[in-house]
Enzyme design. Structure first.
Site, PDB file in Angstrom:
ATOM      1  N   GLU A  90       0.820  -1.206   0.000  1.00  0.00           N
ATOM      2  CA  GLU A  90       0.000   0.000   0.000  1.00  0.00           C
ATOM      3  C   GLU A  90       0.856   1.257   0.000  1.00  0.00           C
ATOM      4  OE1 GLU A  90      -4.105  -1.604   1.892  1.00  0.00           O
ATOM      5  OE2 GLU A  90      -2.754  -0.602   3.259  1.00  0.00           O
ATOM      6  N   CYS A 103       3.218   8.538   1.397  1.00  0.00           N
ATOM      7  CA  CYS A 103       3.577   7.662   2.508  1.00  0.00           C
ATOM      8  C   CYS A 103       3.924   6.299   1.904  1.00  0.00           C
ATOM      9  CB  CYS A 103       2.422   7.553   3.500  1.00  0.00           C
ATOM     10  SG  CYS A 103       2.807   6.479   4.894  1.00  0.00           S
ATOM     11  N   CYS A 110       5.761  -6.977   8.040  1.00  0.00           N
ATOM     12  CA  CYS A 110       6.688  -6.348   8.998  1.00  0.00           C
ATOM     13  C   CYS A 110       6.926  -7.314  10.150  1.00  0.00           C
ATOM     14  CB  CYS A 110       6.094  -5.057   9.533  1.00  0.00           C
ATOM     15  SG  CYS A 110       7.191  -4.161  10.667  1.00  0.00           S
ATOM     16  N   CYS A 114       4.761  -4.686  16.696  1.00  0.00           N
ATOM     17  CA  CYS A 114       4.138  -3.715  17.608  1.00  0.00           C
ATOM     18  C   CYS A 114       2.685  -4.158  17.850  1.00  0.00           C
ATOM     19  CB  CYS A 114       4.183  -2.310  17.030  1.00  0.00           C
ATOM     20  SG  CYS A 114       5.869  -1.724  16.776  1.00  0.00           S
ATOM     21  N   CYS A 117      -0.424  -2.402  16.004  1.00  0.00           N
ATOM     22  CA  CYS A 117      -0.290  -2.030  14.588  1.00  0.00           C
ATOM     23  C   CYS A 117      -0.869  -3.092  13.652  1.00  0.00           C
ATOM     24  CB  CYS A 117       1.180  -1.806  14.260  1.00  0.00           C
ATOM     25  SG  CYS A 117       1.472  -1.379  12.539  1.00  0.00           S
ATOM     26  N   CYS A 334      -3.081   6.606   9.351  1.00  0.00           N
ATOM     27  CA  CYS A 334      -1.852   6.103   9.927  1.00  0.00           C
ATOM     28  C   CYS A 334      -2.094   4.787  10.661  1.00  0.00           C
ATOM     29  CB  CYS A 334      -1.343   7.147  10.894  1.00  0.00           C
ATOM     30  SG  CYS A 334       0.231   6.758  11.535  1.00  0.00           S
TER      31      CYS A 334
HETATM   32  N1  SAH Z   1       8.244   0.830  11.335  1.00  0.00           N
HETATM   33  C1  SAH Z   1       8.333   2.251  11.283  1.00  0.00           C
HETATM   34  C2  SAH Z   1       7.513   2.895  10.193  1.00  0.00           C
HETATM   35  C3  SAH Z   1       6.113   2.370   9.951  1.00  0.00           C
HETATM   36  S1  SAH Z   1       4.891   2.683  11.184  1.00  0.00           S
HETATM   37  C4  SAH Z   1       8.022   2.846  12.634  1.00  0.00           C
HETATM   38  O1  SAH Z   1       7.717   2.092  13.551  1.00  0.00           O
HETATM   39  O2  SAH Z   1       8.142   4.045  12.799  1.00  0.00           O
HETATM   40  C5  SAH Z   1       4.527   4.384  11.057  1.00  0.00           C
HETATM   41  C6  SAH Z   1       3.909   4.964  12.316  1.00  0.00           C
HETATM   42  O3  SAH Z   1       2.508   4.563  12.440  1.00  0.00           O
HETATM   43  C7  SAH Z   1       4.576   4.500  13.582  1.00  0.00           C
HETATM   44  O4  SAH Z   1       4.756   5.566  14.465  1.00  0.00           O
HETATM   45  C8  SAH Z   1       3.584   3.511  14.095  1.00  0.00           C
HETATM   46  O5  SAH Z   1       3.794   3.251  15.447  1.00  0.00           O
HETATM   47  C9  SAH Z   1       2.279   4.186  13.775  1.00  0.00           C
HETATM   48  N2  SAH Z   1       1.076   3.351  13.882  1.00  0.00           N
HETATM   49  C10 SAH Z   1       0.991   2.020  13.738  1.00  0.00           C
HETATM   50  N3  SAH Z   1      -0.283   1.591  13.929  1.00  0.00           N
HETATM   51  C11 SAH Z   1      -1.021   2.696  14.193  1.00  0.00           C
HETATM   52  C12 SAH Z   1      -2.410   2.910  14.435  1.00  0.00           C
HETATM   53  N4  SAH Z   1      -3.284   1.911  14.434  1.00  0.00           N
HETATM   54  N5  SAH Z   1      -2.826   4.193  14.656  1.00  0.00           N
HETATM   55  C13 SAH Z   1      -1.949   5.208  14.609  1.00  0.00           C
HETATM   56  N6  SAH Z   1      -0.642   5.069  14.362  1.00  0.00           N
HETATM   57  C14 SAH Z   1      -0.166   3.817  14.155  1.00  0.00           C
END
Ligand code: SAH
Length: 342
Positions: A90, A103, A110, A114, A117, A334
């Site tokens: 995406e 983006c 991944c 986390c 996520c 995001c």
């Molecule tokens: N792996 C990298 C880049 C991808 S995630 C990182 O961790 O920074 C990009 C951002 O989106 C990160 O800050 C991540 O924690 C955030 N993110 C992930 N899931 C989310 C969600 N459900 N709502 C808001 N932000 C989220």
């Protein structure tokens, strides 16, 4: 066959020399494919017919294809792109008042795991190649052609951990930044990491003024361990030390991303502890409203509590902003990227 979009200028120069050509051929090619956006070798009129034939035999100019396109009421575009091996990724286009932001996804799936996520629901299958990173920008620019516009900013914040695909991401950054490439200023480029400490140090030493965002999301190791497994490998003291090294070496501030999760990391005490943690850095906090993920148990902090948290940070002297949300109606917000197939 090699993909011409897979090379930064210096690497292409090297290739040209290996092919018995002059170095400047690489600059010519770069100008054709990026400045003039030409998509076939036949159009490259200042390159001899014979060498064009050689190029055709050795290189392709392929970019991902659009498998699905969604447009949000706020103009955000989310694309599901299909890659050569049929992987789906995406890419999102956001329309800020200061520019058009892509983006970009850095991996298929991944492995960072986390807990909050959506992307982590799919294990990493592979890293994206340089041409697949570049291809995401080219596909978006093709869409923007009808508006006579181009991508002006890039954030590597889609699916994947960019520092787990460091070399390809950095080559991509060089192509974006090069005057004969996309010519996007370094300050318009941002890479976001969950905190791979060695790579933060490498990044500090790149000698380029590009932005760094750190997904912090917790004020201490206890909370961070619960939501970000990477924190077992790199506890906060190591992460903060790497960030200070980055600030001193690159002479740049980082942005701390902090998702507010109800009853997990959003109390006033958490805010105070966060202020304490980042004291001594010159950096600032970007609070991210959490976008709930169906399969996961986390909830978004309500508006009032967001403000209380923010005020507590301000009181402690922290610079803080709240991230604007885009594309919530098309799951492009995001953290919503998950490359659902179909
Ligand atoms: N792996 C990298 C880049 C991808 S995630 C990182 O961790 O920074 C990009 C951002 O989106 C990160 O800050 C991540 O924690 C955030 N993110 C992930 N899931 C989310 C969600 N459900 N709502 C808001 N932000 C989220």
């Amino acid at each position: 066959m090699k993909n011409l979009y897979g090379y930064k200028l210096e690497d292409l120069e090297q290739l040209m020399l290996e092919m018995g050509q002059k170095k400047y051929r690489a600059t010519q090619l770069f100008k054709w494919i990026y400045e003039r956006n030409v998509t076939s070798f036949d159009e490259m009129s200042d390159i001899s017919l014979a060498f064009r034939e050689t190029l055709k035999n050795e290189f392709c100019l392929e970019i991902p294809t659009i498998f699905k396109k969604q447009v949000s009421s706020d103009g955000t575009v989310k694309l599901l792109l299909s890659l050569k091996d049929d992987s789906k990724i995406e890419t999102v286009l956001m329309r800020y008042n200061y520019g058009l932001v892509a983006c970009v996804t850095s991996q298929v799936g991944c492995n960072m795991g986390c807990a909050f996520c959506a992307s982590g629901l799919f294990k990493k299958q592979r890293n994206l190649e340089v041409h697949e990173l570049v291809g995401q920008i080219l596909v978006l620019n093709n869409l923007l052609k009808e508006e006579n516009k181009k991508i002006t900013h890039v954030v590597v914040m889609g699916t994947g951990e960019p520092f787990d695909n460091y070399d390809n991401v950095m080559k991509f950054i060089r192509i974006l930044n090069h005057p004969y490439g996309f010519a996007i200023g370094a300050r318009h480029l941002t890479v976001s990491t969950c905190g791979l400490v060695e790579k933060i140090k490498d990044y500090a030493n790149e000698g380029i003024q590009i932005n760094l965002a750190i997904s912090l999301h917790a004020p201490n190791d206890k909370i961070r361990n619960k939501i970000m497994p990477i924190s077992f490998k790199y506890p906060l003291d190591q992460l903060m030390e790497a960030i200070k090294y980055y600030e001193q070496t690159a002479k740049r501030r980082v942005t701390f991303e902090y998702i507010l999760l109800e009853d997990v990391n959003d109390s006033i005490e958490d805010a105070k502890e966060l202020a304490q943690l980042i004291r001594g850095t010159t950096s600032y906090v970007n609070l991210i409203p959490y976008n709930p993920v169906g399969e996961l148990k986390y909830k978004r902090t309500s508006g009032n509590r967001v403000h209380r948290f923010m005020d507590a940070l301000i009181k402690e002297g922290v610079n803080v902003t709240v991230r604007k949300e885009f594309g919530t109606d098309i799951d492009a917000a995001c953290g919503q990227l998950r490359a659902k197939n179909g």
